[in-house]
Design an enzyme around this catalytic site. Structure first.
Site, PDB file in Angstrom:
ATOM      1  CG  HIS A 248     -54.495  13.092   5.674  1.00  0.00           C
ATOM      2  ND1 HIS A 248     -53.440  13.597   6.400  1.00  0.00           N
ATOM      3  CD2 HIS A 248     -54.082  11.872   5.216  1.00  0.00           C
ATOM      4  CE1 HIS A 248     -52.434  12.732   6.380  1.00  0.00           C
ATOM      5  NE2 HIS A 248     -52.791  11.686   5.677  1.00  0.00           N
TER       6      HIS A 248
ATOM      7  CG  ASP B  71     -58.724  15.645   8.935  1.00  0.00           C
ATOM      8  OD1 ASP B  71     -58.038  15.158   8.023  1.00  0.00           O
ATOM      9  OD2 ASP B  71     -58.215  16.319   9.862  1.00  0.00           O
TER      10      ASP B  71
END
Length: 308
Positions: A65, A67
């Site tokens: 992901h 982040d």
């Protein structure tokens, strides 16, 4: 051995927290640093920290992901500009190689060091004489892993004074005795090195988990760890949200820490809804279940000590 938090927020940066990245400093143990995840802006966080890109030995990605991932290309290229010449290995789930090689190729990046990429599954992902790193799959919307880093026990000191009292002088045979070997001495006597070693020094264990719902693999991976770094995206009043979006509450993380018998729990990956005073409420929620809980802040460090 020290944990240093470069980013402790979830999803997107806020004025107080950058997105996820935590360094494990092993400068005393092996002269290097291991990094877990590299969200956007990680290299900028490093400029305000004691973590030096040139000292990076391994980068472990928990999942892909953004982040946790978008800071990787910039970090890899900047490492060359900042004098990093030693090899660097990136460990991560399937897809890691495609992401890294594509971004470097499209941007025309040039690295002055050897970059190695190892796509992982469950089980041992790295081992040498000093450490073993094990990965286990957690429960998230995409493949997400937790890492268990175990420092191997250090053999006890050789009792050189006792050997000298028995008439033996230091030399190459002492090194073999130090390794616990059975050695025939110059006078013909056979000695077991283990009989001349002090108590071994127990190694430390650190667990760093990616995003996850509570799941069975967490307990096995965290069992008996000295420190557990775990996400706490929500307070427990938002347990329904946590379950829906495959995350964990502070209460759930603390319950895991208590059941696993860890030494300390560090909560990170906090939702942007938790700022200032609400962070204290989240910490109180965890400490009600597991007293030795901490909430990480950007640029905060935690020394990993040996438990008695």
């Amino acid at each position: 051995m020290e944990l240093y938090f470069l980013g402790t927020g979830a999803g997107m940066p806020t004025r107080l927290r950058n997105v996820t990245s935590v360094a494990l400093s092993l400068m005393q143990e092996r002269g290097t640093v291991w990094l877990f995840d590299a969200g956007e802006g990680t290299q900028q966080q490093m400029l305000r920290s004691p973590v030096k890109p040139g000292k990076l030995e391994f980068l472990f990605l928990t999942h892909l992901h953004g982040d946790h991932l978008y800071g990787v290309p910039g970090l890899l290229t900047s490492r060359s500009y900042q004098g990093g010449e030693s090899p660097l290995t990136v460990f991560g789930p399937p897809g890691t190689r495609r992401f890294v090689e594509t971004t470097l190729d499209v941007s025309g990046a040039h690295l002055d060091y050897e970059l190695r990429i190892a796509e992982i599954g469950e089980g041992i992902v790295y081992e040498d004489d000093g450490f073993v790193v094990t990965a286990a799959k957690l429960e998230h919307r995409i493949d997400s892993y937790g890492y268990r880093i175990v420092e191997k026990d250090t053999p006890g000191a050789l009792d050189s004074a006792r050997l000298a009292a028995e008439g033996y002088r230091p030399g190459p045979l002492f090194a073999r005795l130090k390794r616990g070997e059975t050695v025939t001495m110059p006078d013909g006597r056979t000695i077991d090195g283990n009989d001349y070693l002090g108590a071994s020094l127990k190694g430390r264990t650190v667990c760093v988990f990616g995003d996850t719902r509570p799941c069975g693999s967490e307990l096995a991976l965290a069992r008996g760890a000295d420190v557990l770094v775990h996400e706490a995206t929500y307070m427990h009043e938002k347990a329904d949200n946590a379950h829906k979006y495959y995350h964990t509450t502070a209460t759930q993380a603390a319950s895991l820490a208590a059941e696993a018998g860890v030494g300390a729990l560090i909560l990170t990956h906090l939702s942007s809804r938790y700022q200032d005073e609400s962070v204290h409420r989240l910490l109180e929620e965890a400490r009600a279940i597991f007293p030795n809980s901490h909430v990480a802040e950007d640029f905060w460090s935690f020394r990993v000590t040996r438990r008695a």
